[in-house]
Design a protein around this motif. Structure first.
Motif, short mmCIF file in Angstrom:
data_model
loop_
_atom_site.label_atom_id
_atom_site.label_comp_id
_atom_site.label_asym_id
_atom_site.label_seq_id
_atom_site.Cartn_x
_atom_site.Cartn_y
_atom_site.Cartn_z
N HIS A 64 18.76 116.39 5.76
CA HIS A 64 19.51 117.68 5.98
C HIS A 64 18.57 118.69 6.34
CE1 HIS A 64 17.77 119.82 2.51
NE2 HIS A 64 17.74 118.60 1.88
N GLN A 65 17.26 118.47 6.48
CA GLN A 65 16.45 119.52 6.69
C GLN A 65 15.72 119.45 8.10
OE1 GLN A 65 13.99 120.98 3.40
NE2 GLN A 65 12.19 120.59 4.64
N ASN A 102 15.83 110.18 6.20
CA ASN A 102 14.79 110.71 5.20
C ASN A 102 13.43 110.18 5.45
OD1 ASN A 102 17.09 112.16 3.75
ND2 ASN A 102 17.43 110.33 2.70
N GLU A 109 15.76 110.60 -1.32
CA GLU A 109 15.30 111.52 -0.54
C GLU A 109 13.59 111.57 -0.83
OE1 GLU A 109 17.10 115.38 -0.57
OE2 GLU A 109 18.97 114.69 0.75
N THR A 169 16.90 117.56 -9.48
CA THR A 169 17.14 118.43 -8.15
C THR A 169 16.05 119.36 -7.77
OG1 THR A 169 18.74 119.49 -6.92
CG2 THR A 169 18.53 119.95 -9.13
N PHE A 204 20.71 126.04 1.91
CA PHE A 204 20.02 125.18 1.27
C PHE A 204 20.68 125.42 -0.28
CE2 PHE A 204 17.22 124.38 -2.48
CZ PHE A 204 16.91 123.06 -2.42
N ALA A 236 23.94 123.91 -1.02
CA ALA A 236 24.21 122.30 -0.68
C ALA A 236 24.46 121.72 -1.89
CB ALA A 236 22.87 121.81 0.01
N LEU A 286 24.30 119.04 -4.92
CA LEU A 286 23.16 118.65 -5.80
C LEU A 286 23.46 117.05 -5.81
CD1 LEU A 286 23.20 120.75 -9.05
CD2 LEU A 286 22.01 121.12 -6.60
N ARG A 299 19.40 117.95 -4.19
CA ARG A 299 18.89 118.26 -2.97
C ARG A 299 17.32 118.38 -3.14
NH1 ARG A 299 22.52 123.10 -4.38
NH2 ARG A 299 21.43 124.72 -5.28
N THR A 300 16.60 118.07 -2.11
CA THR A 300 15.32 118.44 -1.94
C THR A 300 14.87 119.17 -0.91
OG1 THR A 300 14.85 116.35 -0.38
CG2 THR A 300 15.12 115.76 -2.92
N THR A 301 13.53 119.84 -1.01
CA THR A 301 13.18 120.63 0.15
C THR A 301 11.75 120.82 -0.25
OG1 THR A 301 13.52 122.73 1.21
CG2 THR A 301 13.19 122.71 -1.34
N ARG A 322 26.10 110.49 -6.07
CA ARG A 322 25.15 111.17 -5.38
C ARG A 322 23.75 111.41 -6.00
NH1 ARG A 322 24.46 114.37 -0.99
NH2 ARG A 322 23.63 115.64 -2.08
#
Length: 399
Positions: free
Chosen positions: A120-121, A131, A164, A211, A258, A261, A263, A265-267, A384
């Protein structure tokens, strides 16, 4: 291989967990004595130290850290050098603790993350939906340098199984810190903030998940370093406490997709770096904002990101016990902001659960190594939010 089989059959193992986070402050070294595995795991922290990185080490890592383009030669050399360097730091700790390397069964190395690229990033046209993540510090160099069987690269199996690569905290939090009597949020305030939600379900893991929530300390530390060359971070949050939140800048920062988005989610700092901050300041005309006001706004951003994710997962007024770990747990300004955003929650640190907050992530990787060698894969969460049932960690032998 016979040694690994022997370790798997032992009732307990001594494992060193290593963690170096995105703050680049140093290497966390945790010598743990683990009894059993899975839900029967008992862990004793024998020794812990954070060995600080000097400025030259941080400079070397920053040459490739969160950059889209780097020197391939430099990246290759740094991978080997970090492995040897971390081995030296481990041996130094063992000498100080008067523990012989032969008395340690396993070394569990997280490595140094230099790029995290969830699909997603990055949205790279050549690799749609892929990923990926990259941690440096070659484990063969560590195994040979210390003489200890080394497990590393834990995040790759998580990605290969459909995750991810982050956060991995759900495994350790579920095995060590779950409760049949208390609903808990284990909140790690590192460079990037993340939490694990643990419902009151005893051995039932279907509702637990982890998350990322957004920036923790990464932007705060970057601003401090930019304006105060002699400081690495805002000690005790004193600078932020002296400032005032700029509502317009905060709203612009929180407008990033972000935060809305699904859950989990990673960043990473690839997204929440100085480019993100500078663009928001330019758009809101706040480039001349005082350092104190900027830090106060960034503290509010970190707290708001955590609160938004908590409400997204648990409803508008989550009321549960929140246990803090990571560098941000030492920041009174950030803790006060979290309490304002989550007024129905009770805040403490993981020390109240018997886990040293600064050692928690290093302990996690010791636990993952223990599970890889002696445990059975377990699945945590559903849909998810499912953390796949996999053994994580590549094995490097010392000879």
């Amino acid at each position: 291989m016979q040694r690994l089989a022997q370790l798997a059959q032992q009732p307990s193992r001594r494992i060193i967990g290593l963690m170096s986070g995105t703050s680049l402050d140093g290497l966390d070294v945790a010598l743990c004595h683990l009894h059993g595995h899975g839900l029967a795991t008992r862990l004793e922290l024998e020794h812990f130290a954070t060995v600080p990185y000097d400025e030259e080490t941080r400079r070397r890592i920053r040459q490739v850290f969160a950059r889209e383009q780097v020197s391939l030669e430099y990246l290759t050399l740094l991978h080997a050098w970090l492995g040897r360097f971390h081995a030296e730091l481990v041996l130094g700790c063992l000498r100080e603790w008067q523990v012989a390397p032969a008395e340690v069964d396993l070394l569990a190395s997280h490595g140094q993350t230099v790029y995290h690229a969830p699909a997603h990033q990055h949205q790279h046209p050549d690799f749609p939906g892929l990923n990926a993540t990259l941690q440096l510090g070659d484990a063969d160099h560590m195994a040979v340098g210390t003489g200890i069987i080394t497990l590393s690269d834990f995040r790759q199996k998580h990605i290969a199984a459909g995750g991810e690569g982050a956060p991995l905290a759900a495994y350790g939090d579920y095995l060590l810190l779950g409760s049949s009597t208390e609903e808990r949020l284990l909140l790690n305030l590192g460079g990037i903030a993340n939490f694990t939600y643990l419902p009151r379900t005893g051995p039932d893991a279907t509702a637990a998940f982890s998350t990322d929530t957004g920036p923790g300390n990464t932007l705060l530390d970057a601003v401090v370093r930019q304006h105060f060359f002699h400081l690495a971070y805002d000690e005790d949050g004193l600078l932020a406490a002296a400032g005032a939140v700029h509502a317009g800048l905060l709203a612009e920062l929180l407008a990033h997709p972000f935060f809305g988005a699904p859950l989990p989610r990673t960043t990473g700092p690839e997204l929440f770096g100085t480019v993100y901050l500078q663009a928001a300041q330019a758009h809101t005309g706040t480039t001349q904002l005082s350092v104190e006001d900027l830090l106060a706004t960034l503290v509010e951003l970190s707290a708001a990101g955590v609160a938004q994710a908590a409400r997204q997962a648990l409803g508008e007024q989550p009321a549960l016990a929140v246990y803090l770990s990571g560098g941000g747990a030492h920041n009174p300004a950030l803790r006060a902001a979290l309490q304002r955003h989550l007024p129905a929650c009770c805040f403490a640190t993981t020390a109240d659960l018997g886990v040293l907050p600064d050692a928690k992530e290093a302990i996690l990787f010791a636990l993952l190594a223990n599970e890889a060698v002696a445990g059975q894969p377990i699945s945590i969460g559903t849909g998810r939010q499912c953390v796949p049932a996999v053994r994580m960690g590549k094995i490097s032998l010392p000879d």
